[in-house]
Scaffold this motif. Structure first.
Motif, PDB file in Angstrom:
ATOM      1  N   ALA A 342      40.683  32.490  51.194  1.00 57.95           N
ATOM      2  CA  ALA A 342      41.459  32.776  50.131  1.00 57.95           C
ATOM      3  C   ALA A 342      40.970  32.421  48.872  1.00 57.95           C
ATOM      4  CB  ALA A 342      42.896  31.766  50.371  1.00 57.95           C
ATOM      5  N   SER A 343      40.083  31.210  48.850  1.00 60.55           N
ATOM      6  CA  SER A 343      39.599  30.711  47.468  1.00 60.55           C
ATOM      7  C   SER A 343      38.414  31.876  47.130  1.00 60.55           C
ATOM      8  CB  SER A 343      38.621  29.648  47.698  1.00 60.55           C
ATOM      9  OG  SER A 343      37.888  29.184  46.641  1.00 60.55           O
ATOM     10  N   LEU A 344      37.686  32.499  47.959  1.00 59.54           N
ATOM     11  CA  LEU A 344      36.789  33.553  47.832  1.00 59.54           C
ATOM     12  C   LEU A 344      37.521  34.773  46.932  1.00 59.54           C
ATOM     13  CD1 LEU A 344      34.126  34.917  49.880  1.00 59.54           C
ATOM     14  CD2 LEU A 344      35.654  36.663  49.184  1.00 59.54           C
ATOM     15  N   VAL A 345      38.652  35.209  47.593  1.00 55.95           N
ATOM     16  CA  VAL A 345      39.579  36.038  47.039  1.00 55.95           C
ATOM     17  C   VAL A 345      39.862  35.968  45.675  1.00 55.95           C
ATOM     18  CG1 VAL A 345      41.350  37.846  47.139  1.00 55.95           C
ATOM     19  CG2 VAL A 345      40.097  37.178  49.208  1.00 55.95           C
ATOM     20  N   GLN A 346      40.504  34.724  45.387  1.00 54.21           N
ATOM     21  CA  GLN A 346      41.000  34.115  44.090  1.00 54.21           C
ATOM     22  C   GLN A 346      39.797  34.197  43.170  1.00 54.21           C
ATOM     23  OE1 GLN A 346      42.792  30.516  44.912  1.00 54.21           O
ATOM     24  NE2 GLN A 346      44.481  31.079  45.827  1.00 54.21           N
ATOM     25  N   ASN A 347      38.795  33.942  43.292  1.00 55.35           N
ATOM     26  CA  ASN A 347      37.665  33.650  42.493  1.00 55.35           C
ATOM     27  C   ASN A 347      37.065  35.133  41.933  1.00 55.35           C
ATOM     28  OD1 ASN A 347      36.355  31.034  41.901  1.00 55.35           O
ATOM     29  ND2 ASN A 347      36.916  30.716  44.033  1.00 55.35           N
ATOM     30  N   LEU A 348      36.898  36.104  42.926  1.00 52.75           N
ATOM     31  CA  LEU A 348      36.844  37.528  42.548  1.00 52.75           C
ATOM     32  C   LEU A 348      37.744  38.001  41.429  1.00 52.75           C
ATOM     33  CD1 LEU A 348      35.046  38.859  46.055  1.00 52.75           C
ATOM     34  CD2 LEU A 348      33.950  38.133  44.051  1.00 52.75           C
ATOM     35  N   LEU A 349      39.200  37.839  41.890  1.00 54.45           N
ATOM     36  CA  LEU A 349      39.987  38.329  41.070  1.00 54.45           C
ATOM     37  C   LEU A 349      40.132  37.558  40.014  1.00 54.45           C
ATOM     38  CD1 LEU A 349      43.026  38.783  43.621  1.00 54.45           C
ATOM     39  CD2 LEU A 349      41.762  40.481  42.746  1.00 54.45           C
ATOM     40  N   GLN A 350      39.968  36.189  39.687  1.00 55.57           N
ATOM     41  CA  GLN A 350      39.829  35.794  38.444  1.00 55.57           C
ATOM     42  C   GLN A 350      38.604  36.150  37.641  1.00 55.57           C
ATOM     43  OE1 GLN A 350      39.393  31.513  39.106  1.00 55.57           O
ATOM     44  NE2 GLN A 350      40.569  31.168  37.135  1.00 55.57           N
ATOM     45  N   ASN A 351      37.457  36.171  38.267  1.00 53.57           N
ATOM     46  CA  ASN A 351      36.284  36.914  37.663  1.00 53.57           C
ATOM     47  C   ASN A 351      36.559  38.195  37.133  1.00 53.57           C
ATOM     48  OD1 ASN A 351      33.328  36.501  37.067  1.00 53.57           O
ATOM     49  ND2 ASN A 351      33.383  38.402  38.046  1.00 53.57           N
ATOM     50  N   ALA A 352      37.138  39.075  37.837  1.00 54.31           N
ATOM     51  CA  ALA A 352      37.729  40.625  37.330  1.00 54.31           C
ATOM     52  C   ALA A 352      38.463  40.461  36.186  1.00 54.31           C
ATOM     53  CB  ALA A 352      37.916  41.264  38.346  1.00 54.31           C
ATOM     54  N   TYR A 353      39.424  39.542  36.372  1.00 57.83           N
ATOM     55  CA  TYR A 353      40.492  39.493  35.176  1.00 57.83           C
ATOM     56  C   TYR A 353      39.847  38.812  33.711  1.00 57.83           C
ATOM     57  CZ  TYR A 353      44.730  37.602  32.642  1.00 57.83           C
ATOM     58  OH  TYR A 353      45.511  37.314  31.726  1.00 57.83           O
ATOM     59  N   ARG A 354      39.017  37.772  34.140  1.00 57.31           N
ATOM     60  CA  ARG A 354      38.664  37.260  32.707  1.00 57.31           C
ATOM     61  C   ARG A 354      37.662  38.210  32.124  1.00 57.31           C
ATOM     62  NH1 ARG A 354      37.190  31.500  35.482  1.00 57.31           N
ATOM     63  NH2 ARG A 354      39.105  30.299  34.642  1.00 57.31           N
ATOM     64  N   TYR A 355      36.796  39.027  32.837  1.00 55.79           N
ATOM     65  CA  TYR A 355      35.920  39.961  31.969  1.00 55.79           C
ATOM     66  C   TYR A 355      36.420  41.484  32.290  1.00 55.79           C
ATOM     67  CZ  TYR A 355      32.796  35.841  32.400  1.00 55.79           C
ATOM     68  OH  TYR A 355      32.177  34.697  32.308  1.00 55.79           O
ATOM     69  N   GLY A 356      37.764  41.523  32.394  1.00 53.29           N
ATOM     70  CA  GLY A 356      38.299  42.917  32.146  1.00 53.29           C
ATOM     71  C   GLY A 356      38.564  43.278  30.914  1.00 53.29           C
ATOM     72  N   LYS A 357      39.060  44.416  30.613  1.00 50.70           N
ATOM     73  CA  LYS A 357      39.291  44.790  29.170  1.00 50.70           C
ATOM     74  C   LYS A 357      40.918  44.816  28.992  1.00 50.70           C
ATOM     75  CE  LYS A 357      39.134  49.854  29.977  1.00 50.70           C
ATOM     76  NZ  LYS A 357      38.412  51.019  29.609  1.00 50.70           N
ATOM     77  N   GLU A 358      41.449  44.628  27.782  1.00 48.13           N
ATOM     78  CA  GLU A 358      42.792  44.686  27.613  1.00 48.13           C
ATOM     79  C   GLU A 358      43.362  46.051  28.024  1.00 48.13           C
ATOM     80  OE1 GLU A 358      44.926  42.490  26.540  1.00 48.13           O
ATOM     81  OE2 GLU A 358      43.515  41.160  25.810  1.00 48.13           O
ATOM     82  N   GLY A 410      32.033  28.996  35.266  1.00 51.49           N
ATOM     83  CA  GLY A 410      30.454  29.581  35.566  1.00 51.49           C
ATOM     84  C   GLY A 410      30.140  29.154  36.937  1.00 51.49           C
ATOM     85  N   LEU A 411      31.379  28.679  37.902  1.00 51.11           N
ATOM     86  CA  LEU A 411      30.759  28.224  39.380  1.00 51.11           C
ATOM     87  C   LEU A 411      31.543  29.031  40.163  1.00 51.11           C
ATOM     88  CD1 LEU A 411      31.643  24.431  38.889  1.00 51.11           C
ATOM     89  CD2 LEU A 411      29.337  25.764  39.209  1.00 51.11           C
ATOM     90  N   GLY A 412      32.333  30.041  39.865  1.00 53.92           N
ATOM     91  CA  GLY A 412      33.167  31.020  40.801  1.00 53.92           C
ATOM     92  C   GLY A 412      32.334  31.740  41.590  1.00 53.92           C
ATOM     93  N   LEU A 413      31.300  32.431  41.105  1.00 55.85           N
ATOM     94  CA  LEU A 413      30.549  33.245  41.867  1.00 55.85           C
ATOM     95  C   LEU A 413      29.544  32.576  42.900  1.00 55.85           C
ATOM     96  CD1 LEU A 413      29.681  36.287  39.409  1.00 55.85           C
ATOM     97  CD2 LEU A 413      31.587  36.362  41.295  1.00 55.85           C
ATOM     98  N   SER A 414      28.924  31.352  42.129  1.00 56.91           N
ATOM     99  CA  SER A 414      28.235  30.805  43.005  1.00 56.91           C
ATOM    100  C   SER A 414      29.222  30.178  44.310  1.00 56.91           C
ATOM    101  CB  SER A 414      27.635  29.529  42.440  1.00 56.91           C
ATOM    102  OG  SER A 414      27.005  29.808  41.289  1.00 56.91           O
TER     103      SER A 414
END
Length: 443
Positions: A342-358, A410-414
């Motif tokens: 669950a943490s893995l999926v959350q971090n991938l979604l969070q990473n995509a959200y943070r670096y996604g465009k408006e 900066g720890l999510g993908l690690s």
């Protein structure tokens, strides 16, 4: 005493006792006369000379005859008792002791006892030749005496050789132990944690022990490295929120705030404290995964249901116009830990959200390929260059954090990478600047 010295001393003592027992036994046999081969040697020598006796053109060939061998004297006489050739003992000639064929006799001379044996043959011209053999009763040229002499000569040599051999063998056997000890001591001093025993020669037991120690040293080195890395990373990343908190507190103490300004300051402090808490939790989780200090039980379960629940609970209140599109196949099962995945999926979604465009999109899919489950999370955000993709799994690295609205720790993908590997899977990324990124997890 060292083990080498004890082993060598034991071999030396046992060889010495064995040598003494053998020597005593041989001397006892000799004293009891259990092996008295003087008469046998006498008869054998005389009969051998008889067989070797040759004539050629009525001449006796003496070259092959043994006149004295192994303590036996042989003499040749004519029919009248005159000495033809050979060695005799004064007082034991035919004039004093008559010939008597094929019988071993015991005679005394000046207190000494001798064995005498006679035989007779005929020459080519028909002339009789008599052979007399004589040997002293106490002659020491026999087998028993030879054994005693050889025993006295060989036993000390065997004792020395066995002792030296025991020392060499024990030294070679225990040299690896000394190497293990020296390496362990050097590592224990903390001077060089990268050293390894790496034993290649020695007994299988010592090689197994060496490998066990090397494995332990690997874990110790990783533990110390992780501790240093954790301390360095934590101190570096906590410095900014701590500075903000201290500045806010200092400003609140030095200036009269209105209630609204005071609450705003408290909100800033709370945000930084939450950021610090998230950072510490991420660091602890990452360290525990890398060091294996915490057990995460795995179980067979419905991965589709878990991913669907995480997606429904994830999206933040401020969506920034970003839409999440899900393509989750039903009935995808795998062996996983619910909390970690669950943490893995959350971090991938969070990473995509943070670096996604408006007003952009996030596409999440889950499917089954043979015996593998494949999870992909794709966005249409800022993307990464090939060089940035190589750094994506490093701690605290962020892809142009200034372009993301809410930069993370900066720890999510690690953490995602460690969780994937813990599940025995692999993770990969494809990306290009301005076109977004796609992360693929296969377990």
């Amino acid at each position: 005493m060292s083990a080498k010295l004890r082993l060598t001393a034991w071999i030396a003592v046992m060889m010495l006792l064995l040598s003494l027992v053998m020597l005593v036994f041989v001397l006892w046999v000799d004293e009891k006369g259990l092996v008295d081969d003087s008469p046998e040697r006498l008869v054998d020598t005389v009969m051998s000379n008889e067989h070797k006796f040759e004539t050629e053109h009525s001449e006796i060939a003496w070259d092959e005859v043994d006149f004295y061998t192994r303590g036996v004297y042989c003499a040749f006489y004519d029919e009248a008792g005159q000495l033809l050739r050979g060695v005799t003992v004064d007082g034991l000639n035919p004039a004093d002791i008559p010939f008597y064929e094929h019988e071993v006799r015991t005679v005394s001379l000046d207190g000494d006892k001798f064995y005498v044996y006679d035989t007779q043959l005929e020459t080519f011209d028909g002339q009789p030749v008599r052979i007399r053999g004589i040997v002293a009763e106490n002659d020491d040229s026999g087998t028993t005496h030879t054994v005693i002499v050889m025993t006295l000569m060989l036993l000390p040599v065997m004792l020395i050789i066995s002792t030296l051999g025991g020392w060499i063998i024990s030294k070679r056997a225990f040299d690896p132990v000394e190497k293990i000890t020296q390496t362990a001591n050097s590592i224990n001093d903390g001077s060089d944690l990268s050293r390894r025993i790496a034993l290649r020669k020695g007994s299988s037991e010592l090689i197994a022990l060496s490998n066990t120690f090397d494995g332990m040293f690997d874990r110790l080195e990783r533990s110390f490295s992780a501790e240093k890395q954790f301390t360095s990373d934590a101190s570096h990343e906590l410095r900014t929120p701590i500075t903000v908190i201290k500045a806010s507190c200092d400003r609140a103490l030095r200036k009269d705030f209105t209630r609204e300004e005071f609450l705003e300051t408290l909100n800033i402090i709370a945000e930084q404290a939450n950021s610090m808490s998230d950072l510490v939790n991420h660091l602890l989780s990452l360290t525990r995964l890398q060091q294996g200090t915490e057990r995460y039980p795995m179980g067979e379960g419905d991965l589709s249901e878990l991913v669907r629940e995480v997606c429904e609970d994830y999206m933040p209140e401020n969506r920034r116009g970003i839409n999440l599109h899900m393509d989750i196949a039903d009935g995808v099962t795998a062996r996983f830990n619910t909390q970690l995945f669950a943490s893995l999926v959350q971090n991938l979604l969070q990473n995509a959200y943070r670096y996604g465009k408006e007003g952009g999109n996030i596409w999440l899919s889950l499917s089954s390929e043979g015996k593998k489950a494949v999870l992909t999370v794709r966005d249409d955000g800022i993307g990464m260059t090939p060089e940035e993709q190589e750094k994506a799994w490093q701690r605290f690295w962020q892809a142009d954090a200034s372009r993301s609205e809410n930069a993370g720790s900066g720890l999510g993908l690690s953490l995602v990478k460690e969780i994937t590997e813990l599940h025995g899977g692999v993770i990969s990324v494809t990306s290009s600047p301005g076109a977004g990124s796609c992360f693929t997890v296969v377990i």
